[in-house]
Structure formats: structure tokens, C-alpha cells
Design a protein around this motif. Structure first.
Motif, PDB file in Angstrom:
ATOM      1  N   GLU A 160      55.930  42.920  34.529  1.00 51.52           N
ATOM      2  CA  GLU A 160      55.928  42.347  35.889  1.00 51.52           C
ATOM      3  C   GLU A 160      54.521  42.236  36.452  1.00 51.52           C
ATOM      4  O   GLU A 160      54.241  41.368  37.263  1.00 51.52           O
ATOM      5  CB  GLU A 160      56.776  43.223  36.809  1.00 51.52           C
ATOM      6  CG  GLU A 160      58.268  43.038  36.592  1.00 51.52           C
ATOM      7  CD  GLU A 160      59.020  43.236  37.892  1.00 51.52           C
ATOM      8  OE1 GLU A 160      58.540  44.009  38.731  1.00 51.52           O
ATOM      9  OE2 GLU A 160      60.072  42.596  38.063  1.00 51.52           O
ATOM     10  N   THR A 161      53.653  43.194  36.047  1.00 53.92           N
ATOM     11  CA  THR A 161      52.270  43.163  36.499  1.00 53.92           C
ATOM     12  C   THR A 161      51.394  43.032  35.269  1.00 53.92           C
ATOM     13  O   THR A 161      51.681  43.639  34.234  1.00 53.92           O
ATOM     14  CB  THR A 161      51.928  44.473  37.248  1.00 53.92           C
ATOM     15  OG1 THR A 161      53.011  44.788  38.110  1.00 53.92           O
ATOM     16  CG2 THR A 161      50.660  44.325  38.052  1.00 53.92           C
ATOM     17  N   CYS A 162      50.333  42.238  35.353  1.00 56.84           N
ATOM     18  CA  CYS A 162      49.542  41.989  34.155  1.00 56.84           C
ATOM     19  C   CYS A 162      48.644  43.175  33.839  1.00 56.84           C
ATOM     20  O   CYS A 162      48.452  44.084  34.657  1.00 56.84           O
ATOM     21  CB  CYS A 162      48.733  40.712  34.305  1.00 56.84           C
ATOM     22  SG  CYS A 162      47.283  40.897  35.344  1.00 56.84           S
ATOM     23  N   SER A 163      48.065  43.147  32.644  1.00 58.96           N
ATOM     24  CA  SER A 163      47.265  44.285  32.186  1.00 58.96           C
ATOM     25  C   SER A 163      45.996  44.456  33.016  1.00 58.96           C
ATOM     26  O   SER A 163      45.432  45.549  33.084  1.00 58.96           O
ATOM     27  CB  SER A 163      46.912  44.088  30.709  1.00 58.96           C
ATOM     28  OG  SER A 163      46.294  42.833  30.534  1.00 58.96           O
ATOM     29  N   ILE A 164      45.530  43.390  33.655  1.00 57.79           N
ATOM     30  CA  ILE A 164      44.308  43.500  34.463  1.00 57.79           C
ATOM     31  C   ILE A 164      44.639  44.131  35.816  1.00 57.79           C
ATOM     32  O   ILE A 164      43.951  45.032  36.282  1.00 57.79           O
ATOM     33  CB  ILE A 164      43.650  42.107  34.631  1.00 57.79           C
ATOM     34  CG1 ILE A 164      43.197  41.583  33.264  1.00 57.79           C
ATOM     35  CG2 ILE A 164      42.489  42.173  35.600  1.00 57.79           C
ATOM     36  CD1 ILE A 164      42.704  40.156  33.263  1.00 57.79           C
ATOM     37  N   CYS A 165      45.730  43.681  36.436  1.00 56.43           N
ATOM     38  CA  CYS A 165      46.108  44.222  37.754  1.00 56.43           C
ATOM     39  C   CYS A 165      46.514  45.685  37.650  1.00 56.43           C
ATOM     40  O   CYS A 165      46.369  46.439  38.604  1.00 56.43           O
ATOM     41  CB  CYS A 165      47.262  43.426  38.347  1.00 56.43           C
ATOM     42  SG  CYS A 165      46.730  41.853  39.026  1.00 56.43           S
ATOM     43  N   SER A 166      47.044  46.085  36.487  1.00 58.62           N
ATOM     44  CA  SER A 166      47.508  47.466  36.390  1.00 58.62           C
ATOM     45  C   SER A 166      46.465  48.382  35.768  1.00 58.62           C
ATOM     46  O   SER A 166      46.741  49.529  35.457  1.00 58.62           O
ATOM     47  CB  SER A 166      48.812  47.521  35.604  1.00 58.62           C
ATOM     48  OG  SER A 166      48.650  46.884  34.363  1.00 58.62           O
ATOM     49  N   ASN A 167      45.234  47.884  35.621  1.00 56.93           N
ATOM     50  CA  ASN A 167      44.162  48.683  35.034  1.00 56.93           C
ATOM     51  C   ASN A 167      43.357  49.349  36.160  1.00 56.93           C
ATOM     52  O   ASN A 167      42.659  48.682  36.924  1.00 56.93           O
ATOM     53  CB  ASN A 167      43.274  47.758  34.201  1.00 56.93           C
ATOM     54  CG  ASN A 167      42.193  48.515  33.463  1.00 56.93           C
ATOM     55  OD1 ASN A 167      41.924  49.681  33.753  1.00 56.93           O
ATOM     56  ND2 ASN A 167      41.565  47.851  32.507  1.00 56.93           N
ATOM     57  N   ALA A 168      43.440  50.677  36.222  1.00 54.67           N
ATOM     58  CA  ALA A 168      42.808  51.416  37.322  1.00 54.67           C
ATOM     59  C   ALA A 168      41.285  51.374  37.231  1.00 54.67           C
ATOM     60  O   ALA A 168      40.584  51.637  38.208  1.00 54.67           O
ATOM     61  CB  ALA A 168      43.295  52.859  37.322  1.00 54.67           C
ATOM     62  N   LEU A 169      40.749  51.019  36.049  1.00 57.27           N
ATOM     63  CA  LEU A 169      39.292  50.970  35.888  1.00 57.27           C
ATOM     64  C   LEU A 169      38.698  49.695  36.478  1.00 57.27           C
ATOM     65  O   LEU A 169      37.485  49.576  36.602  1.00 57.27           O
ATOM     66  CB  LEU A 169      38.927  51.055  34.400  1.00 57.27           C
ATOM     67  CG  LEU A 169      39.247  52.399  33.731  1.00 57.27           C
ATOM     68  CD1 LEU A 169      39.009  52.311  32.237  1.00 57.27           C
ATOM     69  CD2 LEU A 169      38.381  53.503  34.347  1.00 57.27           C
ATOM     70  N   ARG A 170      39.544  48.740  36.824  1.00 65.38           N
ATOM     71  CA  ARG A 170      39.018  47.490  37.360  1.00 65.38           C
ATOM     72  C   ARG A 170      38.978  47.549  38.873  1.00 65.38           C
ATOM     73  O   ARG A 170      39.818  48.179  39.508  1.00 65.38           O
ATOM     74  CB  ARG A 170      39.872  46.312  36.889  1.00 65.38           C
ATOM     75  CG  ARG A 170      39.965  46.347  35.363  1.00 65.38           C
ATOM     76  CD  ARG A 170      40.217  45.089  34.697  1.00 65.38           C
ATOM     77  NE  ARG A 170      39.415  43.964  35.027  1.00 65.38           N
ATOM     78  CZ  ARG A 170      39.023  43.067  34.123  1.00 65.38           C
ATOM     79  NH1 ARG A 170      39.295  43.230  32.856  1.00 65.38           N
ATOM     80  NH2 ARG A 170      38.349  42.018  34.491  1.00 65.38           N
ATOM     81  N   ASN A 171      37.971  46.882  39.429  1.00 68.08           N
ATOM     82  CA  ASN A 171      37.796  46.871  40.878  1.00 68.08           C
ATOM     83  C   ASN A 171      38.871  45.995  41.512  1.00 68.08           C
ATOM     84  O   ASN A 171      38.804  44.766  41.451  1.00 68.08           O
ATOM     85  CB  ASN A 171      36.405  46.334  41.202  1.00 68.08           C
ATOM     86  CG  ASN A 171      36.130  46.357  42.684  1.00 68.08           C
ATOM     87  OD1 ASN A 171      37.023  46.630  43.490  1.00 68.08           O
ATOM     88  ND2 ASN A 171      34.892  46.074  43.056  1.00 68.08           N
ATOM     89  N   GLN A 172      39.860  46.609  42.134  1.00 66.32           N
ATOM     90  CA  GLN A 172      41.003  45.873  42.670  1.00 66.32           C
ATOM     91  C   GLN A 172      40.661  45.167  43.981  1.00 66.32           C
ATOM     92  O   GLN A 172      41.472  44.417  44.509  1.00 66.32           O
ATOM     93  CB  GLN A 172      42.200  46.809  42.867  1.00 66.32           C
ATOM     94  CG  GLN A 172      42.665  47.522  41.593  1.00 66.32           C
ATOM     95  CD  GLN A 172      43.328  46.595  40.575  1.00 66.32           C
ATOM     96  OE1 GLN A 172      43.829  45.529  40.928  1.00 66.32           O
ATOM     97  NE2 GLN A 172      43.301  46.982  39.304  1.00 66.32           N
ATOM     98  N   ARG A 173      39.451  45.431  44.514  1.00 66.24           N
ATOM     99  CA  ARG A 173      39.074  44.781  45.780  1.00 66.24           C
ATOM    100  C   ARG A 173      38.135  43.600  45.562  1.00 66.24           C
ATOM    101  O   ARG A 173      37.564  43.062  46.510  1.00 66.24           O
ATOM    102  CB  ARG A 173      38.414  45.806  46.695  1.00 66.24           C
ATOM    103  CG  ARG A 173      39.422  46.882  47.064  1.00 66.24           C
ATOM    104  CD  ARG A 173      38.930  47.717  48.203  1.00 66.24           C
ATOM    105  NE  ARG A 173      40.061  48.398  48.827  1.00 66.24           N
ATOM    106  CZ  ARG A 173      40.015  48.958  50.014  1.00 66.24           C
ATOM    107  NH1 ARG A 173      38.902  48.889  50.735  1.00 66.24           N
ATOM    108  NH2 ARG A 173      41.060  49.565  50.517  1.00 66.24           N
ATOM    109  N   LEU A 174      37.969  43.255  44.298  1.00 62.17           N
ATOM    110  CA  LEU A 174      37.135  42.092  43.952  1.00 62.17           C
ATOM    111  C   LEU A 174      38.046  41.103  43.233  1.00 62.17           C
ATOM    112  O   LEU A 174      38.640  41.436  42.208  1.00 62.17           O
ATOM    113  CB  LEU A 174      36.001  42.563  43.029  1.00 62.17           C
ATOM    114  CG  LEU A 174      35.124  41.509  42.389  1.00 62.17           C
ATOM    115  CD1 LEU A 174      34.381  40.696  43.443  1.00 62.17           C
ATOM    116  CD2 LEU A 174      34.107  42.181  41.459  1.00 62.17           C
ATOM    117  N   ILE A 175      38.205  39.924  43.801  1.00 62.02           N
ATOM    118  CA  ILE A 175      39.125  38.938  43.214  1.00 62.02           C
ATOM    119  C   ILE A 175      38.360  37.696  42.784  1.00 62.02           C
ATOM    120  O   ILE A 175      37.613  37.112  43.573  1.00 62.02           O
ATOM    121  CB  ILE A 175      40.217  38.513  44.219  1.00 62.02           C
ATOM    122  CG1 ILE A 175      41.023  39.737  44.684  1.00 62.02           C
ATOM    123  CG2 ILE A 175      41.150  37.491  43.593  1.00 62.02           C
ATOM    124  CD1 ILE A 175      42.087  39.381  45.714  1.00 62.02           C
TER     125      ILE A 175
END
Lengths: 203, 203
Positions: free
Chosen positions: A68-83
Motif C-alpha cells: 500500500e505504501t512504496c519502499s521510499i515512503c516507508s523508509n525511515a532513513l529518507r527525509n519525509q519532509r522533502l518532496i
């Protein structure tokens, strides 16, 4: 071209529906498959059918995904506030292969192009605005193709989120690495002079 | 190239096994299929799987066929005593598309090529000799590629059937229509002089 078997003809017709594949190439591919083991060919057919039937699109960024969620969105190491805002999946793959971006994506599914009958409502723009507001996004990086449609899309989205405290940037435009000045078009060369950069960014 | 979904990756890998299709082209084709309706993609997958599983080879001439005997062998309007010997299915299709041949075919499934480890036993030669003897064939036309392997194959088969009252011919070799003399190789040009033909065959 007359084929001696309707099964063969069917397979050739299906292949020749693909972009850039004419009847002759389709026949070559089908004759190649005819020489393979039936099990292998079945595996090929099933991989394609399953891909289309079972693939999901991430409900947050519209990237393709197994869940349901892609591997990038569910990766905690990625900056979720930068789109990074891109037109389609191919751009996600191109940017990911640079290994230079550590944020998340938002796939618009196209760009605003009135001549082709594509307006903002057909794209994932509403969800982007909603996402920026909800998630407290710090920066939107537009990575759209540098043309009129791309600029229109940037302008439209920028207006929609201007009340939000989110920085808006675009990927750098200028002379490509390995490019030659004398062959660059005037618009690119002109703008690359206007937007000249301090040299310490590049060495 | 890292892909965001294993289903997608699987489909790309399967496509890139095809001849002349690399990873980038495979991705382009898969992304095209991703935009189609699931039903259409399923139809594509099934056409390929069915083609490989259900196709038959004509038990007389080894052409592909929907049934036990191919449409050419079961056509009473074709001269069943004239056999054109070809290397593979692609040659059958090429000759059929000229609409100049009214006999039947015999598909060898390759040509004798010791360097590639292909000997007479791996080809449909035994069945051809048997067929010529049984059916009272009047003429065998060899339509093999004009090279050493082709000539070896012709020589081998000719020896095998020399006790039978069957005429043996080969398709004409010479300068191609639209070709230019100055660019023809010496062998072709030389032989086309040796084997010169009366002009009334050509006008």
C-alpha cells in the motif's frame, strides 16, 4: 505478411501493439519465444499479466509499489519532509539511479497541457497540496522537464501552496555536463548566464 | 537501475531476455503495458503462452501449424510434388509473401554447420529423403542462404537422393534487383557472369 498459424499471428499482433515494435520485429521476437521451453514462455506471460494485475500505486506518493505504501515512503532513513515532484515513474527511476536524492517523491501522473486536454484535475495535484499542508513539508523540489508545460505546472502548484510555509525549488537548469557551448540553444545558454553560480559549488 | 517494485522488476527482466531488447527498452515496454487496461495486458500474456503451448509443427513439412498438417500441405491447389527446402520458418514466411511459389515446403530446422556442432542428424533431412521417395516428388528447390553452410547442406542432401528420379534446383543467385554492380562482391559478380541467362527470361 501471411503467417501459417493463427496462434502465431495472434502473438505477433499482440507484440506489435507495443511502442516501437513493428510487424517484422514482433515476428522475430515471437520466433525467438517459439524456440524456448514452454515453461519459460509461460513464465514470461505470467510475469506481465501479474505485474499489471497485482501492482499497487503508493497511496501517498503514487509511485508504483508492491504494497500500500512504496519502499521510499516507508523508509525511515529518507527525509519525509522533502518532496521531489515528478511527472511519471520513469523520472523517479532516473532520479533514484543518481543516488543523490534522499527525500520522497510525488508522482503527478502527467503535466498540465491544455492542448492535449490535460488539466490540473486529471493529475495528482490536489493530493500534493493536501500532503504539503498535512505533513508540514519543508521543501518541494520540482523535477519536471524544462518546457512550457512543465513551467505551467510549477506555476499552478506554486500558487496553490503559497499560503503554506514550504520552500519551493527546481532542479538546476543550465549547460549539461559534457555538453558543448556552441551547440547549446540560446535560451539555455542565456539563462545559464543570468543564473550564474559561485564556482565553489562545482569544484 | 533500481526499480520500486519486484513485480515491475520481474516483468522488465523477462522482457530483457528477448533478443535486441536491453533493460531500458524493457522498462519502456513494461511502463507502456502498465498504462493499458489489465484485461488487455492479460490478453497479451495469454496470447504468448498459448502460442508456445498449443502450436503444432506439421508432421509432413515441419512448418508451424494450428493442426496436425499445415495449411500449405493440406491445400489441394498447391503442387504437392514440388518441394522448396528452407532453413527455418522465417524463410517460409518470406517466400510465401512473394506469392510466386505454388509448391510445398520442407523446413530443415537449421543447416549443417560443424563449427556450431550441427550435423545432419539434428535436422529434418531423414524425413525429407523419405518424403521424396514416398511421394514421388518431381523437383526439390533449395532456398538456403548462399554461403558455405548452405552449399554443404545442399551437397549432402543431393547425395542422399541422387538415386531418386527427382530434379534438384536452387533459387537463382546473382545481382539483386536494385543493386549496383560496383558494390557487388566479386564472388557474386563473377558467378553472375558465368551463369548468365537469356534476356527473354527477364523482360
Amino acid at each position: 505478411m501471411q503467417l501459417p498459424s493463427s496462434l502465431l499471428e495472434n502473438a505477433v499482433n499482440e507484440f506489435s501493439k507495443l511502442p516501437g515494435i513493428g510487424k517484422k520485429t514482433a515476428l522475430r521476437l515471437v520466433l525467438h519465444l517459439l524456440k524456448q521451453e514452454p515453461g519459460e514462455v509461460q513464465q514470461f506471460g505470467e510475469a506481465i499479466t501479474r505485474m499489471r494485475q497485482e501492482i499497487n500505486f503508493c497511496r501517498r506518493c503514487f509511485n508504483v509499489s508492491d504494497g500500500e505504501t512504496c519502499s521510499i515512503c516507508s523508509n525511515a532513513l529518507r527525509n519525509q519532509r522533502l518532496i521531489c515532484v515528478v511527472e511519471n515513474l520513469r523520472d523517479v527511476i532516473a532520479i533514484e539511479s543518481t543516488q543523490q536524492f534522499s527525500g520522497t517523491f510525488h508522482v503527478l501522473g502527467g503535466i498540465i497541457s491544455p492542448l492535449d486536454g490535460i488539466g490540473p484535475d486529471q493529475l495528482n495535484i490536489e493530493s500534493l497540496v493536501h500532503r504539503v499542508a498535512q505533513e508540514g513539508t519543508e521543501e518541494l523540489v520540482f523535477a519536471l522537464n524544462p518546457n512550457i508545460q512543465g513551467d505551467t505546472t510549477i506555476y499552478y502548484i506554486q500558487k496553490k501552496i503559497k499560503h503554506l510555509p514550504c520552500k519551493v525549488t527546481t532542479i538546476a537548469r543550465g549547460i549539461a555536463f559534457g555538453g558543448e557551448l556552441e551547440y547549446a540553444d540560446e535560451l539555455t545558454l542565456g539563462r545559464s548566464l543570468t543564473n550564474r553560480m559561485p564556482i565553489d559549488n562545482y569544484i
